[in-house]
Design a protein around this motif. Structure first.
Motif, PDB file in Angstrom:
ATOM      1  N   ALA A  48       0.821  -1.321  -0.482  1.00  0.00           N
ATOM      2  CA  ALA A  48       0.213  -0.382  -0.216  1.00  0.00           C
ATOM      3  C   ALA A  48       0.543   1.151  -0.070  1.00  0.00           C
ATOM      4  O   ALA A  48       0.831   1.980  -0.509  1.00  0.00           O
ATOM      5  N   LEU A  49       2.404   1.465   0.694  1.00  0.00           N
ATOM      6  CA  LEU A  49       2.560   2.118   0.937  1.00  0.00           C
ATOM      7  C   LEU A  49       3.812   2.713  -0.690  1.00  0.00           C
ATOM      8  O   LEU A  49       3.593   3.857  -0.445  1.00  0.00           O
ATOM      9  N   ARG A  50       3.601   1.206  -0.815  1.00  0.00           N
ATOM     10  CA  ARG A  50       4.710   1.852  -1.839  1.00  0.00           C
ATOM     11  C   ARG A  50       3.516   2.251  -3.224  1.00  0.00           C
ATOM     12  O   ARG A  50       3.818   2.770  -4.021  1.00  0.00           O
ATOM     13  N   TYR A  51       2.390   2.569  -3.445  1.00  0.00           N
ATOM     14  CA  TYR A  51       1.616   2.772  -4.213  1.00  0.00           C
ATOM     15  C   TYR A  51       2.169   4.488  -4.071  1.00  0.00           C
ATOM     16  O   TYR A  51       1.443   5.579  -4.801  1.00  0.00           O
ATOM     17  N   LEU A 105       4.326   6.082  14.727  1.00  0.00           N
ATOM     18  CA  LEU A 105       2.457   5.941  14.769  1.00  0.00           C
ATOM     19  C   LEU A 105       2.630   4.145  15.185  1.00  0.00           C
ATOM     20  O   LEU A 105       3.308   3.413  14.378  1.00  0.00           O
ATOM     21  N   PHE A 106       2.602   4.015  16.353  1.00  0.00           N
ATOM     22  CA  PHE A 106       2.178   2.708  16.524  1.00  0.00           C
ATOM     23  C   PHE A 106       0.470   2.174  15.276  1.00  0.00           C
ATOM     24  O   PHE A 106       0.261   2.473  15.933  1.00  0.00           O
ATOM     25  N   LEU A 107       1.472   0.606  15.532  1.00  0.00           N
ATOM     26  CA  LEU A 107      -0.091   0.325  14.814  1.00  0.00           C
ATOM     27  C   LEU A 107      -0.136  -1.623  15.743  1.00  0.00           C
ATOM     28  O   LEU A 107       0.665  -2.137  14.966  1.00  0.00           O
ATOM     29  N   THR A 108      -1.239  -1.666  16.396  1.00  0.00           N
ATOM     30  CA  THR A 108      -1.289  -2.647  17.431  1.00  0.00           C
ATOM     31  C   THR A 108      -2.713  -2.834  17.806  1.00  0.00           C
ATOM     32  O   THR A 108      -3.759  -2.597  17.299  1.00  0.00           O
ATOM     33  N   ALA A 109      -2.644  -4.853  18.049  1.00  0.00           N
ATOM     34  CA  ALA A 109      -3.415  -4.853  18.220  1.00  0.00           C
ATOM     35  C   ALA A 109      -3.679  -4.891  20.387  1.00  0.00           C
ATOM     36  O   ALA A 109      -4.863  -5.241  20.419  1.00  0.00           O
ATOM     37  N   ARG A 110      -2.696  -4.044  20.625  1.00  0.00           N
ATOM     38  CA  ARG A 110      -3.485  -4.137  21.769  1.00  0.00           C
ATOM     39  C   ARG A 110      -3.909  -2.523  22.620  1.00  0.00           C
ATOM     40  O   ARG A 110      -3.928  -1.485  21.687  1.00  0.00           O
ATOM     41  N   ASP A 111      -5.024  -2.328  22.143  1.00  0.00           N
ATOM     42  CA  ASP A 111      -5.947  -1.532  22.660  1.00  0.00           C
ATOM     43  C   ASP A 111      -6.908  -0.565  23.431  1.00  0.00           C
ATOM     44  O   ASP A 111      -7.452  -0.548  23.805  1.00  0.00           O
ATOM     45  N   LYS A 130      -5.285  -2.469  15.662  1.00  0.00           N
ATOM     46  CA  LYS A 130      -5.591  -3.432  14.766  1.00  0.00           C
ATOM     47  C   LYS A 130      -7.281  -4.169  15.104  1.00  0.00           C
ATOM     48  O   LYS A 130      -7.186  -4.695  15.812  1.00  0.00           O
ATOM     49  N   PRO A 131      -7.798  -4.941  14.230  1.00  0.00           N
ATOM     50  CA  PRO A 131      -7.275  -4.711  12.485  1.00  0.00           C
ATOM     51  C   PRO A 131      -7.688  -2.779  11.925  1.00  0.00           C
ATOM     52  O   PRO A 131      -8.728  -2.701  12.959  1.00  0.00           O
ATOM     53  N   PHE A 132      -7.319  -2.904  11.032  1.00  0.00           N
ATOM     54  CA  PHE A 132      -7.248  -1.684  10.271  1.00  0.00           C
ATOM     55  C   PHE A 132      -7.139  -1.322   9.089  1.00  0.00           C
ATOM     56  O   PHE A 132      -7.631  -1.973   8.356  1.00  0.00           O
ATOM     57  N   SER A 133      -7.838   0.417   8.388  1.00  0.00           N
ATOM     58  CA  SER A 133      -8.184   0.573   7.105  1.00  0.00           C
ATOM     59  C   SER A 133      -6.610   0.666   6.082  1.00  0.00           C
ATOM     60  O   SER A 133      -6.326   1.735   6.968  1.00  0.00           O
ATOM     61  N   LEU A 134      -6.487   0.003   5.167  1.00  0.00           N
ATOM     62  CA  LEU A 134      -5.021   0.566   4.509  1.00  0.00           C
ATOM     63  C   LEU A 134      -5.218   2.688   4.395  1.00  0.00           C
ATOM     64  O   LEU A 134      -4.229   2.697   4.608  1.00  0.00           O
ATOM     65  N   GLU A 135      -6.715   2.268   4.309  1.00  0.00           N
ATOM     66  CA  GLU A 135      -6.403   4.459   3.435  1.00  0.00           C
ATOM     67  C   GLU A 135      -6.299   5.210   4.625  1.00  0.00           C
ATOM     68  O   GLU A 135      -5.715   5.702   4.965  1.00  0.00           O
ATOM     69  N   GLU A 136      -7.601   4.752   5.941  1.00  0.00           N
ATOM     70  CA  GLU A 136      -6.693   5.600   7.144  1.00  0.00           C
ATOM     71  C   GLU A 136      -5.521   5.490   7.566  1.00  0.00           C
ATOM     72  O   GLU A 136      -4.585   6.609   7.996  1.00  0.00           O
ATOM     73  N   LEU A 137      -4.494   4.423   7.897  1.00  0.00           N
ATOM     74  CA  LEU A 137      -3.776   4.116   8.234  1.00  0.00           C
ATOM     75  C   LEU A 137      -2.435   5.609   6.666  1.00  0.00           C
ATOM     76  O   LEU A 137      -1.512   6.021   7.620  1.00  0.00           O
ATOM     77  N   VAL A 138      -2.624   4.883   5.680  1.00  0.00           N
ATOM     78  CA  VAL A 138      -1.548   6.554   4.322  1.00  0.00           C
ATOM     79  C   VAL A 138      -2.317   7.668   4.898  1.00  0.00           C
ATOM     80  O   VAL A 138      -1.194   8.359   5.318  1.00  0.00           O
TER      81      VAL A 138
END
Length: 255
Positions: A48-51, A105-111, A130-138
């Motif tokens: 996704a980030l390579r896009y 940016l922390f990207l984790t299942a611990r919420d 997690k779970p997360f949207s790639l669109e929101e992450l970008v």
């Protein structure tokens, strides 16, 4: 761990064609270090980030992440908390102690609230679960880049509210004689509130102006950051940052 759901069209629409590409100040590609021990997830996020035209390095444990960071510091770090050899908070501490400033940016299942507080107060700039949207992450990563010092155009703006001082060029913040250390997100939040001193601003206005993203109405992130900012600028002093019930927040001089 829980893998991210993928909306094939949503991320591609956001990543391809709608938003201008972002580059480093010298025109070279943005570099991202992605740290997670789940290889399927790192492959998905890397794609996704390579896009975006960014260069992506991946690490799957803490030791590898710290070594890669020290060898070639990235422009952004995406960091899981649950790693096999040391948790992400330990990685953050080593990086913040020894390297140049990098938005994290922390990207984790611990919420849990405790995890969020620990991550953000330790020096993380944003936190996604997690779970997360790639669109929101970008979108969040693009927002971090816009807020980071090396991509923020220098200007000679200085702001004062009472004994609180902000210099946009040096990115220095002081309350009285005391220097206040802020993350890039906290700095931009404070700058926006100081620009609107004496005016009540809503959470949605703050999301649009500071994060530059709606987050699907998830205005709780504003409350979280305001609480951290309040502890840093108001602790033990006459408060400048106030909650306006039913509206949002206001920064004003003491009466």
């Amino acid at each position: 761990m829980t893998s991210a759901p993928v909306n094939e069209q949503g991320p591609r629409r956001a990543i391809l064609g709608q938003l201008p590409r972002m580059y480093r100040a010298d025109g070279s590609p943005i570099r991202v270090l992605l740290v997670d021990d789940e290889r399927a997830l790192t492959n998905l996020v890397r794609m996704a980030l390579r896009y975006e035209g960014w260069e992506i390095d991946t690490a799957h444990d803490a030791a590898e992440a710290v070594a890669m960071y020290r060898a070639n510091p990235p422009d952004l770090l995406v960091l899981d908390i649950m790693l096999p050899d040391m948790d992400g908070f330990g990685v953050l501490a080593e990086i913040r102690a020894s390297g140049p400033y990098t938005p994290i940016l922390f990207l984790t299942a611990r919420d849990s609230v405790v995890d969020r507080v620990t991550g953000l107060t330790a020096g993380g700039d944003d936190y996604m679960t997690k779970p997360f949207s790639l669109e929101e992450l970008v979108a969040r990563l693009r927002g971090l880049l816009r807020r980071s010092a090396y991509l923020t155009p220098s200007d000679d703006e200085t702001l004062r509210v009472g004994d609180l001082f902000l210099d946009a060029t040096s990115r220095e913040v002081k309350r009285g004689d005391d220097t206040v250390a802020l993350t890039s997100t906290e700095f931009e939040l404070l700058r926006y509130l100081m620009r609107n001193q004496g005016k009540a601003v809503t959470r949605q206005e703050i999301l649009r102006r500071v994060w530059e993203y709606e987050f699907g109405g998830k205005s709780s992130i504003v409350d979280l950051y305001v609480s951290y900012l309040r502890k840093k600028i108001d602790a033990g002093r006459e408060p400048l940052l106030h909650t306006v019930r039913g509206v949002g927040y206001m920064l004003r001089s003491p009466r």
